[in-house]
Design an enzyme around this catalytic site. Sequence first.
Site, PDB file in Angstrom:
ATOM      1  N   ASN A 137      -0.719   7.790   0.227  1.00  0.00           N
ATOM      2  CA  ASN A 137      -1.152   9.080  -0.117  1.00  0.00           C
ATOM      3  C   ASN A 137      -2.117   9.892   0.686  1.00  0.00           C
ATOM      4  O   ASN A 137      -2.954   9.184   1.135  1.00  0.00           O
ATOM      5  CB  ASN A 137      -1.814   9.100  -1.373  1.00  0.00           C
ATOM      6  CG  ASN A 137      -0.835   7.820  -2.456  1.00  0.00           C
ATOM      7  OD1 ASN A 137       0.125   8.264  -2.701  1.00  0.00           O
ATOM      8  ND2 ASN A 137      -1.822   6.827  -2.910  1.00  0.00           N
ATOM      9  N   HIS A 183      -1.524   0.309   9.180  1.00  0.00           N
ATOM     10  CA  HIS A 183       0.049   1.079   9.056  1.00  0.00           C
ATOM     11  C   HIS A 183      -0.421   2.305   8.080  1.00  0.00           C
ATOM     12  O   HIS A 183       0.317   3.393   8.348  1.00  0.00           O
ATOM     13  CB  HIS A 183       0.554  -0.175   8.049  1.00  0.00           C
ATOM     14  CG  HIS A 183       1.956   0.441   7.696  1.00  0.00           C
ATOM     15  ND1 HIS A 183       3.330   0.048   8.000  1.00  0.00           N
ATOM     16  CD2 HIS A 183       2.279   1.334   6.654  1.00  0.00           C
ATOM     17  CE1 HIS A 183       4.101   0.601   7.526  1.00  0.00           C
ATOM     18  NE2 HIS A 183       3.564   1.639   6.656  1.00  0.00           N
ATOM     19  N   GLU A 184      -1.168   2.251   6.980  1.00  0.00           N
ATOM     20  CA  GLU A 184      -1.332   3.330   6.130  1.00  0.00           C
ATOM     21  C   GLU A 184      -1.896   4.356   7.038  1.00  0.00           C
ATOM     22  O   GLU A 184      -1.764   5.704   6.739  1.00  0.00           O
ATOM     23  CB  GLU A 184      -2.187   3.005   4.848  1.00  0.00           C
ATOM     24  CG  GLU A 184      -1.273   1.818   4.116  1.00  0.00           C
ATOM     25  CD  GLU A 184       0.150   2.250   3.774  1.00  0.00           C
ATOM     26  OE1 GLU A 184       0.524   3.430   3.748  1.00  0.00           O
ATOM     27  OE2 GLU A 184       0.599   1.314   3.741  1.00  0.00           O
ATOM     28  N   HIS A 244       0.148   6.473   9.101  1.00  0.00           N
ATOM     29  CA  HIS A 244       0.921   7.489   8.309  1.00  0.00           C
ATOM     30  C   HIS A 244       0.240   8.871   8.113  1.00  0.00           C
ATOM     31  O   HIS A 244       0.950   9.843   7.717  1.00  0.00           O
ATOM     32  CB  HIS A 244       1.272   6.844   6.897  1.00  0.00           C
ATOM     33  CG  HIS A 244       2.376   6.110   6.695  1.00  0.00           C
ATOM     34  ND1 HIS A 244       3.692   6.465   7.136  1.00  0.00           N
ATOM     35  CD2 HIS A 244       2.786   4.869   6.044  1.00  0.00           C
ATOM     36  CE1 HIS A 244       4.686   5.532   6.853  1.00  0.00           C
ATOM     37  NE2 HIS A 244       4.119   4.416   6.412  1.00  0.00           N
ATOM     38  N   ALA A 294       0.857  -1.272  -0.008  1.00  0.00           N
ATOM     39  CA  ALA A 294       0.086  -0.015  -0.111  1.00  0.00           C
ATOM     40  C   ALA A 294       0.900   1.247  -0.291  1.00  0.00           C
ATOM     41  O   ALA A 294       1.886   1.243  -0.046  1.00  0.00           O
ATOM     42  CB  ALA A 294      -1.015   0.113   1.050  1.00  0.00           C
ATOM     43  N   MET A 295       0.062   2.511  -0.410  1.00  0.00           N
ATOM     44  CA  MET A 295       1.103   3.698  -0.191  1.00  0.00           C
ATOM     45  C   MET A 295       0.062   4.427   0.466  1.00  0.00           C
ATOM     46  O   MET A 295      -1.056   4.662   0.258  1.00  0.00           O
ATOM     47  CB  MET A 295       1.305   4.114  -1.482  1.00  0.00           C
ATOM     48  CG  MET A 295       2.078   5.464  -1.728  1.00  0.00           C
ATOM     49  SD  MET A 295       3.486   5.340  -0.843  1.00  0.00           S
ATOM     50  CE  MET A 295       3.857   7.481  -0.658  1.00  0.00           C
TER      51      MET A 295
END
Length: 848
Positions: free
Chosen positions: A270, A300-301, A304, A267-268
């Site tokens: 953004n 986790h994402e 962030h 994942a990322m």
Amino acid sequence: MPAENLTRAEAAERAGIVSVESYNVDLDLTTGPTTFSSHTVITFGATAGASTFIDLIASEVGKVVLNGEELDPAAVYAESRIALDNLAENNVLEVTATCNYMNTGEGLHRFVDPVDGEAYLYSQFEVPDSRRMFTVFEQPDLKATFQFTVTAPKYWEVVSNQPTPEPVAAGEDSATWTFEPTPRISSYITALVAGPYDVKRSELTSSDGRVIPLGVFCRKSLAEYMDEDYIFEKTRQGFEFFEAQFDYPYPFDKYDQLFVPEYNAGAMENAGAVTFTETYVFRSKVTDAIKERRVVTILHELAHMWFGDLVTMKWWNDLWLNESFAEWASTLATAEATEWKEAWTTFNAMEKTWAYRQDQLPSTHPIVATINDLEDVYVNFDGITYAKGGSVLKQLVAWVGLEQFMKGVSAYFKKHAHGNTELADLMTELEITSGRELSSWTKLWLETAGVNTLRPTIEVDADGVITAFGVEQSATEEYPTIRPHRMAIGFYNFDDEGALVRTKRVELDVDGVHTDVPELVGIARPALVLLNDDDLAYAKIRLDEESLDVAQSSLSDIKDPLARSLVWAAIWDATRDAELPASDYVALVLNHIAPETESTTLRTTLGQLVQSAHYYVAPERRKSATQLVGEGLWQLAQNAEPASDAQFQFVKFFATTPSTDEHAEVLAGLLDGSVALEGLVIDTDLRWELLQGLVLLGKAGETEIAAALEADNTASGQQAAANARATVPTAEAKREAFDSLVARDDAPNAIVRAVGVGVNHVNDASLLSPLVEPYFESLNRLWKERSYHMASQIITGLYPSPLANEELRAASQQWLDTNPDAAPALRRVIVECLAGVERAIKVAAADI
């Protein structure tokens, strides 16, 4: 790739010249299947009279206008940079370009769904790839606001960091979406996802009273498999947990989660528009380990959004802190806010295993690595960045206390919101809240490489009473640092029901090469002594001789899942270090894995079982060991509880490692229904795995693969078919698969991954010998011609590691010796591959 590099010195110099106010990015996605139009207006301040550059990777630059003066693109644009000279105090730059869609998972990736022919787009910008979509000062400390205007087919969903506006007609078949500007963020967390995605919507109320819109997106052909209610539930649990722990409300206006095809990572983060691999949309049954991992990834994402997006590292040397914090925080949230209460056991089985393996490679490095340029980021984006960093943060939390740690983190968010920081900024807040001096801890744990080994030393009298107990700490010659460890020691004895349970626990600070533990003197020696009980510390552990004997006979009797995982890990680590015979490890797993309750522990241990049989057992015994593993896995599957996760995993691993005609008969029977296990459903993905097992044995080939693909002509089916074709056990098939990646460059990233797995899926490793010479001959060309991700994926995937012999070792070393000036990231790939071969040779030699 070197022409696209950026050094830290250049970034620091540019940040000293430029302060960016805003980007207005206008994208036209209706110009064709290979390129799109990108128009960017950047408003920025600068040192008057100074010169610098801005980043862009484009197939054509049509117009460059700086402060009203049109510049010649041919004169100012070269090698991913536009030169900017004689800047004013206040500047406006306008750039019009034609940019390429990518099929590598970098920049703006374009995918066509084979099911319905629809195109789907998504962006992936970490580390330096927003410059593939628009003109940008591509470094994390030049934050700005970003306003995106997107023209696309009118029936598409268009998603970015801000809430999606109502589109305005832009022709018969097109529409334009004009998004509101973002808060000040870094370019690498901007996002664009566009296409006829299916969307499910919900909302939640933030701790500050705002209503936060939620969205879950996936391709239309996967919509029937999307369990959006569960995704929303985990998201709400994560929001509540993090907002309370961080004492800071969610910092953005909405939260979309988009599951996208051919994704390179999990994942990322953004901002407000997180992208995930669509393998997390479960069209077939998956293991509980994968289900739990999806939850950890979701959290986790989400973590962030605060740590990484709200407050961002100044330069990539602190990338580890972003990822380590999110890994630690997501595991904590999973354990405390969701039904996955054994998340720390999972962390030990997966993350710690990854970290210890990475930290023992020649390429290991300090957690706070030296990052001189973007190529260094690529080199160090690894298990040290994620897993060791997360493990060491867990150690730090044990050192300062969870409550004090969270107070420090909250103060850090409040002080540095929307800004950029360095490690010292966080440590300052933690010192204030904890009262601990952390500079020496930072130096020992974050600025040095390598993992320590801890061993118990025990003396007892004639009655078995402990007269002396100590902990010995060692380090390697290459990385000799001795560190302080906050850890626990557990004593385990058999209870009346025959289970091994903890009967005593001591928590202490271990420091130096020897630490006495007087609290344990005068106590009867237990059946099993476990250092690092509860897994507080980051260190390899060893069992003393008597505890090892008990573990080998009674490992599955250890009642606590985390303690059991620690013992599994200790014995595996000793096997990898050639201290225990690999054949003994194979026997241990087959004897004790059946009752294992934790899915990730099961998955990790079975993977290590297969690795041992194929690589670590003495060469003359590998054939018999592989046969033994296949027979053992099938027997375990037959004995497992119907429909259980264990039954499912035993069948899956059996399908990857068949080696006899009898195994082939079982696989064929499972496929045609003549062999059945109660509760086991042969669904689409498992059917492919069974077929790949038959292909491995030469009992199925192109006819069966083509038929399976016709029945499942989806993206997943195409990847599975590519894997199967590369698995065909002939030298000709291996070379054809090899050439499909090396001689041609049209395969998308997901197919590249699948082919690499298939090429190295062998029972007879000699099939790969003819590929050794062309492999090494291709390395420099691949690195020069392909993008970073594609080059590294091909080179890693095609390395013929199953050979694991002296010839492969010599060929690898020869390439390193004759290519001293090759790119550091390329050399690192080969250094790590070579280290795996050398370890296999060493471990196999100890299997006596």
